[in-house]
Design a protein around this motif. Sequence first.
Motif, mmCIF file in Angstrom:
data_model
loop_
_atom_site.group_PDB
_atom_site.id
_atom_site.type_symbol
_atom_site.label_atom_id
_atom_site.label_comp_id
_atom_site.label_asym_id
_atom_site.label_seq_id
_atom_site.Cartn_x
_atom_site.Cartn_y
_atom_site.Cartn_z
ATOM 1 N N LEU A 58 -62.114 66.734 3.532
ATOM 2 C CA LEU A 58 -62.534 68.018 4.097
ATOM 3 C C LEU A 58 -61.389 68.690 4.849
ATOM 4 C CD1 LEU A 58 -66.125 67.156 5.415
ATOM 5 C CD2 LEU A 58 -65.527 68.594 3.455
ATOM 6 N N MET A 59 -60.615 67.911 5.604
ATOM 7 C CA MET A 59 -59.471 68.479 6.314
ATOM 8 C C MET A 59 -58.452 69.049 5.333
ATOM 9 S SD MET A 59 -58.936 65.598 9.293
ATOM 10 C CE MET A 59 -57.396 66.342 9.817
ATOM 11 N N SER A 60 -58.216 68.343 4.231
ATOM 12 C CA SER A 60 -57.269 68.835 3.233
ATOM 13 C C SER A 60 -57.784 70.098 2.556
ATOM 14 C CB SER A 60 -57.019 67.746 2.179
ATOM 15 O OG SER A 60 -56.504 66.568 2.771
ATOM 16 N N ALA A 61 -59.081 70.124 2.258
ATOM 17 C CA ALA A 61 -59.655 71.309 1.612
ATOM 18 C C ALA A 61 -59.581 72.519 2.528
ATOM 19 C CB ALA A 61 -61.094 71.028 1.205
ATOM 20 N N ILE A 62 -59.870 72.334 3.808
ATOM 21 C CA ILE A 62 -59.785 73.450 4.763
ATOM 22 C C ILE A 62 -58.349 73.941 4.886
ATOM 23 C CG2 ILE A 62 -60.067 74.082 7.188
ATOM 24 C CD1 ILE A 62 -62.448 72.160 7.275
ATOM 25 N N THR A 63 -57.399 73.002 4.952
ATOM 26 C CA THR A 63 -55.988 73.390 5.046
ATOM 27 C C THR A 63 -55.539 74.157 3.813
ATOM 28 O OG1 THR A 63 -55.581 71.404 6.373
ATOM 29 C CG2 THR A 63 -53.670 72.502 5.433
ATOM 30 N N ALA A 64 -56.031 73.729 2.627
ATOM 31 C CA ALA A 64 -55.650 74.424 1.398
ATOM 32 C C ALA A 64 -56.220 75.829 1.340
ATOM 33 C CB ALA A 64 -56.120 73.619 0.187
ATOM 34 N N ALA A 65 -57.332 76.068 1.999
ATOM 35 C CA ALA A 65 -57.948 77.393 1.961
ATOM 36 C C ALA A 65 -57.296 78.368 2.925
ATOM 37 C CB ALA A 65 -59.445 77.283 2.267
ATOM 38 N N LEU A 66 -56.679 77.867 3.988
ATOM 39 C CA LEU A 66 -56.115 78.738 5.017
ATOM 40 C C LEU A 66 -54.672 79.094 4.706
ATOM 41 C CD1 LEU A 66 -57.522 77.075 8.269
ATOM 42 C CD2 LEU A 66 -58.332 79.158 7.149
ATOM 43 N N SER A 67 -54.305 80.299 5.073
ATOM 44 C CA SER A 67 -52.921 80.757 5.008
ATOM 45 C C SER A 67 -52.455 81.099 6.414
ATOM 46 C CB SER A 67 -52.793 82.000 4.101
ATOM 47 O OG SER A 67 -53.176 81.704 2.774
#
Length: 233
Positions: A58-67
């Motif tokens: 989940l942390m990786s997915a959130i990081t991938a979504a943010l710029s």
Amino acid sequence: MGEKVSISLALIVTALVLPPWPAGLLVAVMSTALLVGSARVRPRLLMGMSLVPLVFILMSAITAALSFGDPASGAVWAWGWLSVAPGALERSAGLLIHAIAGTLSVFVLAMTTPMVDLLGWLRRLRVPDPALEIAELTYRMIFGAWASLVAVHSAQVARLGDTGGPLRHIKRSAQGLGSVAVRTWLGAERLSDGLAGRGYSGVLPTLPRRATRRVWPLALAGLAIIWALGLLA
């Protein structure tokens, strides 16, 4: 044993190669069905084992979504120097499905295969005995250290209680780690003495277990359906 490894690897490759929808989701469903249905793993145990990797996923997915930085033109969401670029949510969701499906695929092997089966299979593949010996002893010592940690913690709680400030907890943890280190060292010495007393000659043979259930035909059929749906998607 070979069929478990093959099924797990096939599920991992399928989860990574094919699109997350519908193939990745179907891999997650199939892996869960193999664990809960065929292997009879308790759902509560599976959920507990999945909790830690799920947090990282989940942390990786959130990081991938943010710029980070100036928001891109047409950003879906922006707040200061944080933003979500167009298509980022779709990529993040795909990453999430890929990772969950891959994790469950690894669990198909990890949660259904005793260590003795895995070591016996590696021995049949002509893996050098010293490498297997290191793996066997490391496996044994990890669980020995864990048993010592549980015993020391239980003794501390029974003797001193489980209350106090942060400093008391830090002091108690340091004392416990020291006791665990000593107990682990003594356990290693007893293990070495026991092996020497039983005529250890550099090889730790294990008795193979006979497989009682074969699921590879159903797994192969399920993988074929997933590949067909994934390629047509």
